[in-house]
Design a protein around this motif. Sequence first.
Motif, PDB file in Angstrom:
ATOM      1  N   VAL A 316       8.586   6.372 -30.045  1.00  0.00           N
ATOM      2  CA  VAL A 316       7.645   7.230 -30.797  1.00  0.00           C
ATOM      3  C   VAL A 316       6.464   7.530 -30.269  1.00  0.00           C
ATOM      4  O   VAL A 316       5.581   8.717 -30.495  1.00  0.00           O
ATOM      5  N   VAL A 317       6.304   7.027 -28.603  1.00  0.00           N
ATOM      6  CA  VAL A 317       5.144   7.333 -27.891  1.00  0.00           C
ATOM      7  C   VAL A 317       5.559   8.368 -26.754  1.00  0.00           C
ATOM      8  O   VAL A 317       6.437   7.915 -26.059  1.00  0.00           O
ATOM      9  N   ASN A 318       4.878   9.197 -26.740  1.00  0.00           N
ATOM     10  CA  ASN A 318       5.067  10.032 -25.238  1.00  0.00           C
ATOM     11  C   ASN A 318       3.944   9.492 -24.366  1.00  0.00           C
ATOM     12  O   ASN A 318       2.589   9.632 -24.474  1.00  0.00           O
ATOM     13  N   ASP A 319       4.274   8.887 -23.163  1.00  0.00           N
ATOM     14  CA  ASP A 319       3.112   8.368 -22.226  1.00  0.00           C
ATOM     15  C   ASP A 319       3.220   9.146 -20.993  1.00  0.00           C
ATOM     16  O   ASP A 319       2.592   8.603 -20.036  1.00  0.00           O
ATOM     17  N   LYS A 320       3.771  10.343 -20.859  1.00  0.00           N
ATOM     18  CA  LYS A 320       3.629  11.219 -19.603  1.00  0.00           C
ATOM     19  C   LYS A 320       2.828  12.372 -19.580  1.00  0.00           C
ATOM     20  O   LYS A 320       2.828  13.318 -18.979  1.00  0.00           O
ATOM     21  N   GLY A 321       1.564  12.347 -20.710  1.00  0.00           N
ATOM     22  CA  GLY A 321       0.730  13.390 -20.640  1.00  0.00           C
ATOM     23  C   GLY A 321       1.371  14.643 -21.404  1.00  0.00           C
ATOM     24  O   GLY A 321       2.631  14.535 -21.981  1.00  0.00           O
ATOM     25  N   LEU A 322       0.357  15.564 -21.416  1.00  0.00           N
ATOM     26  CA  LEU A 322       1.077  16.796 -22.320  1.00  0.00           C
ATOM     27  C   LEU A 322       0.249  18.063 -21.881  1.00  0.00           C
ATOM     28  O   LEU A 322      -0.763  18.131 -21.391  1.00  0.00           O
ATOM     29  N   LEU A 323       1.099  19.019 -22.015  1.00  0.00           N
ATOM     30  CA  LEU A 323       0.706  20.439 -21.586  1.00  0.00           C
ATOM     31  C   LEU A 323       1.101  21.483 -22.447  1.00  0.00           C
ATOM     32  O   LEU A 323       2.450  21.355 -22.635  1.00  0.00           O
ATOM     33  N   SER A 324       0.169  22.069 -23.196  1.00  0.00           N
ATOM     34  CA  SER A 324       0.752  23.032 -24.004  1.00  0.00           C
ATOM     35  C   SER A 324       0.260  24.436 -23.733  1.00  0.00           C
ATOM     36  O   SER A 324      -0.909  24.794 -23.663  1.00  0.00           O
ATOM     37  N   THR A 325       1.051  25.551 -23.694  1.00  0.00           N
ATOM     38  CA  THR A 325       0.618  26.897 -23.423  1.00  0.00           C
ATOM     39  C   THR A 325       1.423  28.089 -24.159  1.00  0.00           C
ATOM     40  O   THR A 325       2.417  27.739 -24.587  1.00  0.00           O
ATOM     41  N   LEU A 326       0.781  28.994 -24.200  1.00  0.00           N
ATOM     42  CA  LEU A 326       1.445  30.093 -24.875  1.00  0.00           C
ATOM     43  C   LEU A 326       2.386  30.799 -23.836  1.00  0.00           C
ATOM     44  O   LEU A 326       3.225  31.639 -24.028  1.00  0.00           O
ATOM     45  N   SER A 327       1.627  30.797 -22.820  1.00  0.00           N
ATOM     46  CA  SER A 327       2.137  31.729 -21.608  1.00  0.00           C
ATOM     47  C   SER A 327       1.986  31.262 -20.081  1.00  0.00           C
ATOM     48  O   SER A 327       0.991  30.394 -20.156  1.00  0.00           O
ATOM     49  N   HIS A 328       2.764  31.535 -19.170  1.00  0.00           N
ATOM     50  CA  HIS A 328       2.587  31.093 -17.771  1.00  0.00           C
ATOM     51  C   HIS A 328       2.628  29.674 -17.618  1.00  0.00           C
ATOM     52  O   HIS A 328       1.765  28.822 -17.016  1.00  0.00           O
ATOM     53  N   HIS A 329       3.373  29.002 -18.479  1.00  0.00           N
ATOM     54  CA  HIS A 329       3.472  27.520 -18.455  1.00  0.00           C
ATOM     55  C   HIS A 329       3.817  26.819 -16.898  1.00  0.00           C
ATOM     56  O   HIS A 329       3.257  25.980 -16.541  1.00  0.00           O
ATOM     57  N   GLU A 330       4.815  27.680 -16.168  1.00  0.00           N
ATOM     58  CA  GLU A 330       5.139  26.755 -15.044  1.00  0.00           C
ATOM     59  C   GLU A 330       4.181  27.060 -14.086  1.00  0.00           C
ATOM     60  O   GLU A 330       3.923  26.358 -13.278  1.00  0.00           O
ATOM     61  N   ASP A 331       3.254  28.051 -14.115  1.00  0.00           N
ATOM     62  CA  ASP A 331       2.196  28.347 -13.058  1.00  0.00           C
ATOM     63  C   ASP A 331       1.268  27.170 -13.233  1.00  0.00           C
ATOM     64  O   ASP A 331       0.926  26.452 -12.350  1.00  0.00           O
ATOM     65  N   PHE A 332       0.922  26.764 -14.382  1.00  0.00           N
ATOM     66  CA  PHE A 332      -0.046  25.789 -14.833  1.00  0.00           C
ATOM     67  C   PHE A 332       0.456  24.285 -14.522  1.00  0.00           C
ATOM     68  O   PHE A 332      -0.103  23.564 -14.153  1.00  0.00           O
ATOM     69  N   ILE A 333       1.881  24.128 -14.946  1.00  0.00           N
ATOM     70  CA  ILE A 333       2.279  22.839 -14.799  1.00  0.00           C
ATOM     71  C   ILE A 333       2.503  22.616 -13.148  1.00  0.00           C
ATOM     72  O   ILE A 333       2.430  21.256 -12.605  1.00  0.00           O
ATOM     73  N   SER A 334       2.729  23.514 -12.517  1.00  0.00           N
ATOM     74  CA  SER A 334       2.926  23.340 -11.035  1.00  0.00           C
ATOM     75  C   SER A 334       1.711  23.096 -10.373  1.00  0.00           C
ATOM     76  O   SER A 334       1.493  22.089  -9.393  1.00  0.00           O
TER      77      SER A 334
END
Length: 344
Positions: A316-334
Amino acid sequence: MNFGRSIRVNRGAVLVVVVCGFTLLYFYHLFSDRSGSAYGQARNANEVNLRKLLIGAIQAAQKGGVEIVEVSKSMLLNKKSKGKTKEGADDPVTDADARSHCVMKNGLHRIFPRLEIISEEDKGTGCGDTAHFNLDPTVLHENAVIPDEVVETSDVTVWIDPLDATQEYTEKLYQYVTTMVCVAIRGKPVIGVVHNPFTMKTTWAWHGKALSEDLSKVKKEETLTKNPIIIVSRSHSGLVQNISKQVFGDNAQVIKAAGAGYKVLQVVFNNATAYLHTTRIKKWDLCAGNAILNAVGGKMTNLMNEEIDYSSNEAVVNDKGLLSTLSHHEDFISKIMSHKVLQA
């Protein structure tokens, strides 16, 4: 006694009976459908109708919200602590959490008795006799065209957060408070409902099928902004603020807020560029927002760019952090992965 007298038929009365009959048939079919009963199960007990489950999810979120508002009016919150989070923050619970949980989970279970339903307040909450509700299609807006779709019950997991942002609720910061319901199918978030009981605003989405009216105006940014707005948690904003500046540059603006549901909606409605979280977070906090974000073309992943699995047999736990975006997700995650944020 004249048995030979003819019997006169009142045509008006007959017409009323006929009209009433057709009206009853109409409402039977409105609350039923071709593939199921007047309740939540399809004709096959091992299947569930997703249109009905969407309606039930919206009602559950709204009914839970009623309990939250009622407790706030009484001022008898009965605040307790469930312990400390891994980061050392207090993890509070109130009577509002419990009452909302009971109405939401028991209400859905009465209509969909075979469903796997996971709630934040499953442990230590005795519900007893709880008010139930029947399916009411009028919770959908009048322009909504919702198809009937039946899936295997064993493929469905429902996640409930009876009161997101409990600490802020006790501080009367009601803008952050939500109730949330999410329907995951084979681990994928498909239906999401986020309801603020104090503004009475309900945002919902069924991925690929239908959206609440407020989501129809969502627009994705085509150009990558040079001045991103990063929304982070109030409870440990200092760490994330430093990380945000490292990753997104000095032009990044960091805003603090509470409630995962609230923060995701800020991204959905373009009030924030991204929602960044670097520590552990529970999946009932994320699932509904994840479904809504996906439905409008956005994306939510952990900081390793992995989608979150909402199957009932997963942690039930996500322990790897989180990123939520409406656009350009790959740019930010990189950028995040290049800075090794999880090791920061």
